[in-house]
Design a protein around this motif. Structure first.
Motif, PDB file in Angstrom:
ATOM      1  N   ASP A  53       9.772 -26.291  38.763  1.00 48.25           N
ATOM      2  CA  ASP A  53       9.109 -25.521  37.707  1.00 48.25           C
ATOM      3  C   ASP A  53       9.863 -24.222  37.444  1.00 48.25           C
ATOM      4  OD1 ASP A  53       7.100 -27.410  37.511  1.00 48.25           O
ATOM      5  OD2 ASP A  53       5.722 -26.338  38.839  1.00 48.25           O
ATOM      6  N   ALA A  54      10.281 -23.552  38.517  1.00 48.82           N
ATOM      7  CA  ALA A  54      11.014 -22.297  38.354  1.00 48.82           C
ATOM      8  C   ALA A  54      12.343 -22.522  37.649  1.00 48.82           C
ATOM      9  CB  ALA A  54      11.226 -21.638  39.715  1.00 48.82           C
ATOM     10  N   LEU A  55      13.046 -23.580  38.023  1.00 45.16           N
ATOM     11  CA  LEU A  55      14.342 -23.849  37.392  1.00 45.16           C
ATOM     12  C   LEU A  55      14.162 -24.178  35.914  1.00 45.16           C
ATOM     13  CD1 LEU A  55      16.077 -25.952  40.184  1.00 45.16           C
ATOM     14  CD2 LEU A  55      16.324 -23.507  39.693  1.00 45.16           C
ATOM     15  N   ALA A  63       8.911 -17.510  36.925  1.00 43.09           N
ATOM     16  CA  ALA A  63       9.985 -18.081  37.747  1.00 43.09           C
ATOM     17  C   ALA A  63      10.648 -17.042  38.634  1.00 43.09           C
ATOM     18  CB  ALA A  63      11.034 -18.743  36.851  1.00 43.09           C
ATOM     19  N   SER A  64      10.495 -15.759  38.314  1.00 48.27           N
ATOM     20  CA  SER A  64      11.126 -14.727  39.144  1.00 48.27           C
ATOM     21  C   SER A  64      10.535 -14.713  40.548  1.00 48.27           C
ATOM     22  CB  SER A  64      10.968 -13.353  38.496  1.00 48.27           C
ATOM     23  OG  SER A  64       9.637 -12.894  38.542  1.00 48.27           O
ATOM     24  N   ARG A 104      13.706 -18.767  30.387  1.00 40.88           N
ATOM     25  CA  ARG A 104      12.677 -18.107  29.569  1.00 40.88           C
ATOM     26  C   ARG A 104      11.950 -17.014  30.343  1.00 40.88           C
ATOM     27  NH1 ARG A 104       9.407 -23.256  27.458  1.00 40.88           N
ATOM     28  NH2 ARG A 104      10.461 -24.316  29.183  1.00 40.88           N
ATOM     29  N   THR A 105      12.535 -16.585  31.456  1.00 39.46           N
ATOM     30  CA  THR A 105      11.894 -15.566  32.295  1.00 39.46           C
ATOM     31  C   THR A 105      12.861 -14.406  32.506  1.00 39.46           C
ATOM     32  OG1 THR A 105      10.717 -17.360  33.427  1.00 39.46           O
ATOM     33  CG2 THR A 105      10.641 -15.178  34.454  1.00 39.46           C
ATOM     34  N   HIS A 159      16.223 -12.196  36.033  1.00 38.20           N
ATOM     35  CA  HIS A 159      17.497 -11.485  36.141  1.00 38.20           C
ATOM     36  C   HIS A 159      17.338 -10.188  36.929  1.00 38.20           C
ATOM     37  CE1 HIS A 159      18.384 -13.781  32.215  1.00 38.20           C
ATOM     38  NE2 HIS A 159      18.958 -14.402  33.220  1.00 38.20           N
ATOM     39  N   ALA A 160      16.199  -9.525  36.744  1.00 36.16           N
ATOM     40  CA  ALA A 160      15.952  -8.312  37.507  1.00 36.16           C
ATOM     41  C   ALA A 160      15.837  -8.619  38.996  1.00 36.16           C
ATOM     42  CB  ALA A 160      14.678  -7.632  37.006  1.00 36.16           C
ATOM     43  N   GLU A 161      15.225  -9.754  39.329  1.00 38.15           N
ATOM     44  CA  GLU A 161      15.103 -10.135  40.740  1.00 38.15           C
ATOM     45  C   GLU A 161      16.466 -10.491  41.329  1.00 38.15           C
ATOM     46  OE1 GLU A 161      12.725 -10.114  42.956  1.00 38.15           O
ATOM     47  OE2 GLU A 161      11.172  -9.338  41.620  1.00 38.15           O
TER      48      GLU A 161
END
Length: 377
Positions: free
Chosen positions: A199-201, A172-173, A206-207, A211-213
């Motif tokens: 799908d990303a939301l 998702a990132s 779980r990704t 958060h890093a992105e």
């Protein structure tokens, strides 16, 4: 599709710094017979768009990345888990040497599992078509543009197209990375990207890489643009409510010629978070943005143009510079403990909303002095 003729391959090659071109040719010479060395990803994309790439990502096929890095004679660090290496260039920049690989996602949202592969495999594992272009460098300095997935057409259309139907489900990132690119390069969303946003939301929680992105989004030249893209794509829920408007307001300050540091953007994001410390921890922001936010919300003096002053104008548009110790002495308060008492009295009035300007503070101070007992002789 191989494109070896002018103008594309040579045009991209010409956008690189001369020292970078020389270094890539030396790498190709050192790779040995049957090996391939290719500049890939964002550097090729940006060069074809007319920019001068600074970050170099190199894929090597048919040779060991660590051994090739060692042979450069430059400082390097090997990453054994992936068989990759990072070389420190003479000007201090870092270049990644990546062994060509395939990837699979046994668990969506988790880190992918790598396996050795070809240059073609490596390009096909990437996120978007325009990031899957490669410039293969020969030992004689000849270059060939390699497009395995239709990335050139995406580049011409300035569109972001995921390479796989489950791309955002697996990682998702990639959605946030796409928004960063779209905001930075003025790119549009392919219909396949928009189809995958749900799908990303669904997988966002779980990704961890997402958060890093989001933290990297705060380091973009105009973070508000990237945040607005997320909202326009239907993914505004990845940010706290009101974040887009506050980040865009800081973009506006930059557009007006002010310098707004990344810490100010991070503090503005925390200012709309229901739980600022928790958000700072998730994004790995450290303590500085929270401390900056606290200073901006306080009555402490802030230098014009400072991050505190910029944030205060955004978060407290009615704020004004309060009277200082020097001011109250000039208005008749004797130096010493009486100055602290007068300033504390004014701070109480400000917190209670009883004074809303320096003029009202002066009037309140005059009343305070009339009602205060004279200092002991």
């Amino acid at each position: 599709m191989n494109v070896s003729a002018e103008p594309l391959s040579r045009r991209a090659w010409g956008q690189l710094q001369p020292a970078d071109r020389d270094w890539l040719v030396r790498l190709a010479r050192g790779a040995g017979p049957g090996a391939r060395v290719a500049l890939v990803g964002g550097a090729v994309r940006d060069a074809l768009l007319g920019g001068a790439p600074l970050d170099l990502d190199v894929v090597v096929e048919g040779t060991d990345a660590g051994a090739l890095a060692a042979a450069t004679g430059l400082p390097f660090l090997v990453h054994p888990a992936f068989g990759n290496a990072t070389v420190t260039l003479p000007d201090g920049r870092h270049a990644d040497l990546v062994r060509a690989r395939r990837e699979s996602y046994p668990v969506p949202g988790a880190n992918p599992v790598p396996a050795p592969g070809s240059l073609t495999d490596d390009l096909r594992r990437r996120d978007f078509g325009l990031n899957a272009l490669a410039l293969v460098v020969g030992p004689d300095g000849e270059v060939t543009l390699l497009d395995e997935v239709g990335g050139l057409e995406d580049l011409r259309a300035r569109t972001l197209r995921p390479l796989h139907p489950r791309s955002f489900h697996e990682d998702a990132s990639r959605l946030v990375r796409g928004a960063r690119l779209a905001g930075r390069l003025d790119l549009g969303a392919h219909p396949e990207l928009r189809r995958q946003v749900p799908d990303a939301l669904e997988m966002a929680g779980r990704t961890p890489r997402l958060h890093a992105e989001l933290r990297l989004l705060l380091g973009e030249r105009r973070p508000g643009r990237a945040a607005r893209v997320l909202e326009e794509w239907g993914a505004g829920s990845l940010l706290p409510g009101g974040a887009v408007e506050r980040l865009e307001a800081l973009d506006g300050r930059q557009d007006a010629g002010e310098s707004v540091p990344e810490q100010a953007y991070a503090a503005a994001l925390l200012s709309v978070a229901p739980d600022p410390p928790a958000l700072a921890a998730r994004l790995g922001l450290g303590e500085k943005p929270g401390a900056l936010l606290a200073r901006a919300l306080s009555d402490a003096p802030a230098s014009p143009g400072s991050p505190e002053a910029i944030l205060r104008a955004l978060l407290r548009p009615d704020a004004y510079p309060p009277l200082t110790g020097r001011d109250v002495v000039a208005l008749g308060v004797p130096p010493g403990p009486a100055v602290g008492a007068a300033l504390a009295h004014l701070a109480t009035l400000r917190r209670g909303g009883q004074v809303r300007s320096r003029e009202e503070e002066r009037a309140a101070l005059e009343a305070y002095l009339r009602n205060s007992p004279p200092p002991p002789q």
